[in-house]
Design an enzyme around this catalytic site. Structure first.
Site, PDB file in Angstrom:
ATOM      1  N   ASN A   1       1.009   3.904  -7.269  1.00  0.00           N
ATOM      2  CA  ASN A   1       0.743   2.831  -8.229  1.00  0.00           C
ATOM      3  C   ASN A   1       0.108   3.305  -9.534  1.00  0.00           C
ATOM      4  O   ASN A   1       0.279   2.667 -10.572  1.00  0.00           O
ATOM      5  CB  ASN A   1      -0.098   1.720  -7.588  1.00  0.00           C
ATOM      6  CG  ASN A   1      -1.408   2.205  -7.016  1.00  0.00           C
ATOM      7  OD1 ASN A   1      -1.535   3.355  -6.605  1.00  0.00           O
ATOM      8  ND2 ASN A   1      -2.393   1.332  -6.990  1.00  0.00           N
TER       9      ASN A   1
ATOM     10  N   SER B   1      -2.987   3.768   1.689  1.00  0.00           N
ATOM     11  CA  SER B   1      -3.122   2.634   2.601  1.00  0.00           C
ATOM     12  C   SER B   1      -4.221   2.867   3.625  1.00  0.00           C
ATOM     13  O   SER B   1      -4.538   4.011   3.991  1.00  0.00           O
ATOM     14  CB  SER B   1      -1.795   2.389   3.325  1.00  0.00           C
ATOM     15  OG  SER B   1      -1.574   3.381   4.310  1.00  0.00           O
TER      16      SER B   1
ATOM     17  N   GLU C   1     -10.008   6.399  -0.666  1.00  0.00           N
ATOM     18  CA  GLU C   1      -9.927   5.232  -1.537  1.00  0.00           C
ATOM     19  C   GLU C   1      -8.773   4.386  -1.020  1.00  0.00           C
ATOM     20  O   GLU C   1      -7.604   4.720  -1.235  1.00  0.00           O
ATOM     21  CB  GLU C   1      -9.700   5.652  -2.992  1.00  0.00           C
ATOM     22  CG  GLU C   1     -10.791   6.531  -3.565  1.00  0.00           C
ATOM     23  CD  GLU C   1     -12.133   5.842  -3.667  1.00  0.00           C
ATOM     24  OE1 GLU C   1     -12.180   4.597  -3.608  1.00  0.00           O
ATOM     25  OE2 GLU C   1     -13.145   6.543  -3.777  1.00  0.00           O
ATOM     26  N   LEU C   2      -9.104   3.302  -0.319  1.00  0.00           N
ATOM     27  CA  LEU C   2      -8.098   2.563   0.422  1.00  0.00           C
ATOM     28  C   LEU C   2      -7.864   1.182  -0.199  1.00  0.00           C
ATOM     29  O   LEU C   2      -8.010   1.009  -1.391  1.00  0.00           O
ATOM     30  CB  LEU C   2      -8.528   2.470   1.887  1.00  0.00           C
ATOM     31  CG  LEU C   2      -8.854   3.832   2.537  1.00  0.00           C
ATOM     32  CD1 LEU C   2      -9.357   3.650   3.962  1.00  0.00           C
ATOM     33  CD2 LEU C   2      -7.666   4.769   2.487  1.00  0.00           C
TER      34      LEU C   2
ATOM     35  N   CYS D   1      -5.272  -1.948  -5.945  1.00  0.00           N
ATOM     36  CA  CYS D   1      -6.182  -2.285  -4.845  1.00  0.00           C
ATOM     37  C   CYS D   1      -7.372  -3.106  -5.320  1.00  0.00           C
ATOM     38  O   CYS D   1      -8.093  -3.668  -4.493  1.00  0.00           O
ATOM     39  CB  CYS D   1      -6.643  -1.024  -4.127  1.00  0.00           C
ATOM     40  SG  CYS D   1      -7.246   0.271  -5.195  1.00  0.00           S
TER      41      CYS D   1
ATOM     42  N   GLU E   1      -4.259  -7.184   2.437  1.00  0.00           N
ATOM     43  CA  GLU E   1      -4.017  -6.789   1.051  1.00  0.00           C
ATOM     44  C   GLU E   1      -2.564  -7.092   0.725  1.00  0.00           C
ATOM     45  O   GLU E   1      -1.651  -6.431   1.226  1.00  0.00           O
ATOM     46  CB  GLU E   1      -4.301  -5.298   0.855  1.00  0.00           C
ATOM     47  CG  GLU E   1      -4.055  -4.837  -0.570  1.00  0.00           C
ATOM     48  CD  GLU E   1      -4.302  -3.352  -0.748  1.00  0.00           C
ATOM     49  OE1 GLU E   1      -4.785  -2.956  -1.825  1.00  0.00           O
ATOM     50  OE2 GLU E   1      -3.998  -2.577   0.185  1.00  0.00           O
TER      51      GLU E   1
END
Length: 477
Positions: free
Chosen positions: A153, A229, A248-249, A283, A377
């Site tokens: 992303n 993810s 970093e999820l 996110c 999410e």
């Protein structure tokens, strides 16, 4: 293979035998060809990083900073090329791709500045008579080579957030970019190869996701920095408990619009924009909006109008604000989640339509709390509006989530602002704006299932290093 984009092993361009075709998410047209690295090439990259770990750690600060400054300048030199490449491989509207490129240049510049001020600490130990004449000098040293696994992303800036801090502290780094969007990371590898960093300090290799566990398990890569993810992050953490892992999820970021907030058009515009600006594929994109009941009708009307005003379509069009999702599978998943919520009683206020890889910006209300679009999410252009009767209720709903990345609170009351920082179970609270705001120098990361560790240049530098103390004895203090 002149038309095939190389990957980078220890600063040298290379090609594999297994092709990797990259296509435009908007219309599936081909945008670039590269290859996957073979096992021997992956071994060469990891071996080179391991071999130069001491040399890279000993690199003078001015040399690290010069390399980082060079990359920052070269990103700006090729900014339009990079922006169009991001749009082509990711589907991000060109306006947002240009913003990403500018941020990536800033990350390298910030890393150069922080490298120059990254210093040790001196501590007198003669606070007790037994330690007279002793002094401690503490420095932070690299934990070792870093494996950087990056998502689709933000295919340039999230690579920058791992590579630049690693260089700043003298840690070699092996980058595994997302297979859907490797091209901008490969161009960054080209810029890094122009520097005087030791061969082996940086490699950018295309590795299929199926081969990533072998990289994760390699003991020569003691630091894993992963953005992606939640399920994959959990598997990484479980697989290598002995390693230093930064995750970093995901998130399902919430916004609270308090009764005292006076500028409804501003709040509505920020909420609409940052629920949709990456096709919702952020996110920290706005997903849940909690509005004080006394302001509900006004705020709801303004949000719907702001969402409907967003330009949707071809991401190369300067007017487009919302482009496609990364692929049709993702768009179909979002479509299914919205349909599931509607079947459970939710109402679509606007949107709710899919065309290929593009899902129309969508606003829902009356969404059950256990619907996927509320508790998971969504990673798509969908937001839900829910009325609340108090700050207490709003904050409880924000916290009623497995995730805890960032939250936004629209209030003018400093007491509420400080209460939000104290009570909201998230890594960052943004007052007077959407939760999507991120300055590249600030600490960024989450709690609960949103991850562990922090990015933000200086904070990532800390994560990639540990304290090493030297005690000097017999000094005339």
């Amino acid at each position: 293979m002149s038309d095939v984009i190389p990957f980078w092993i220890a600063g040298t361009p290379a090609h594999g035998h297994d092709p990797l075709e990259v296509s435009h998410p908007h219309d599936r047209t081909p945008v670039g060809r590269t290859t996957h690295a073979g096992p021997e090439q992956v071994e060469a990259a990891v071996g080179a990083a391991h071999a130069v770990r001491h040399e890279t750690a000993a690199l003078p600060v001015h040399a690290r900073a010069a390399a980082l400054d060079h990359v920052a300048r070269r990103i700006l030199d090729r900014s339009e090329e990079l922006a169009r490449l991001i749009t082509a491989e990711n589907g991000k509207p060109i306006r947002w791709a240009r913003a990403e490129v500018a941020r990536a240049a800033s990350v390298f510049r910030l890393a150069a500045e922080n490298a120059r001020t990254w210093s040790g600490e001196v501590q007198r130990l003669d606070t007790e008579s037994a330690a007279e004449g002793r002094l401690a000098y503490t420095v932070r040293v690299p934990r070792g080579p870093v494996l950087a696994i990056t998502p689709f992303n933000f295919p340039l800036n999230l690579v920058a957030h791992k590579v630049a801090p690693a260089i700043a502290v003298g840690a070699p780094v092996v980058v595994k970019p997302a297979p859907k969007t490797p091209l901008s990371a490969l161009l960054l590898g080209e810029l890094l190869a122009e520097t005087a960093l030791p061969a082996g300090a940086v490699s950018v290799v295309n590795v299929p996701d199926s081969a990533a566990p072998d990289l994760v398990a390699d003991p020569r890569l003691p630091v894993i920095s992963f953005t992606g993810s939640g399920p994959v992050g959990a598997r990484i953490r479980a697989a290598v408990p002995q390693k230093h892992v930064t995750l970093e999820l995901g998130g399902n970021a919430a916004v609270v619009v308090c009764e005292d907030w006076s500028d409804t058009p501003y709040a509505a515009g920020r909420i609409a924009t940052f629920a949709n600006y990456q096709g919702g594929q952020s996110c920290v994109g706005v997903q849940r909006v909690y509005v004080h009941r006394s302001r509900l009708e006004e705020v709801r009307t303004a949000i719907v109008a702001a969402v409907e005003s967003l330009g949707v379509g071809d991401p190369t069009d300067e007017a487009t604000q919302v482009g496609p999702l990364i692929n049709e599978e993702s768009a179909r998943r979002v479509e299914a989640w919205v349909e599931e919520a509607v079947d459970a009683g939710a109402t679509i206020l606007t949107g709710g339509r899919r065309e290929g890889t593009t899902y129309a910006p969508t606003v829902l209300e009356d969404v059950p709390v256990d619907a996927k679009v509320s508790c998971e999410e969504v990673f798509g252009p969908v937001l839900l509006i829910h009325p609340v009767d108090s700050v207490d209720e709003a904050f409880a709903l924000v916290n009623d989530s497995r995730y805890g990345l960032q939250a936004g609170v629209f209030t003018h009351d400093l007491r509420v602002a400080f209460r939000a920082q104290r009570e909201l179970e998230v890594g960052g609270v943004v007052i007077g704006d959407a939760p999507s705001y991120r300055a590249d120098q600030m600490p960024y990361g989450g709690t609960k299932e949103s991850g562990e560790g922090r990015e933000g240049v200086r904070f990532a530098m800390t994560d990639f290093t540990y304290d090493r103390v030297m005690v000097l004895t017999g000094l005339p203090l």
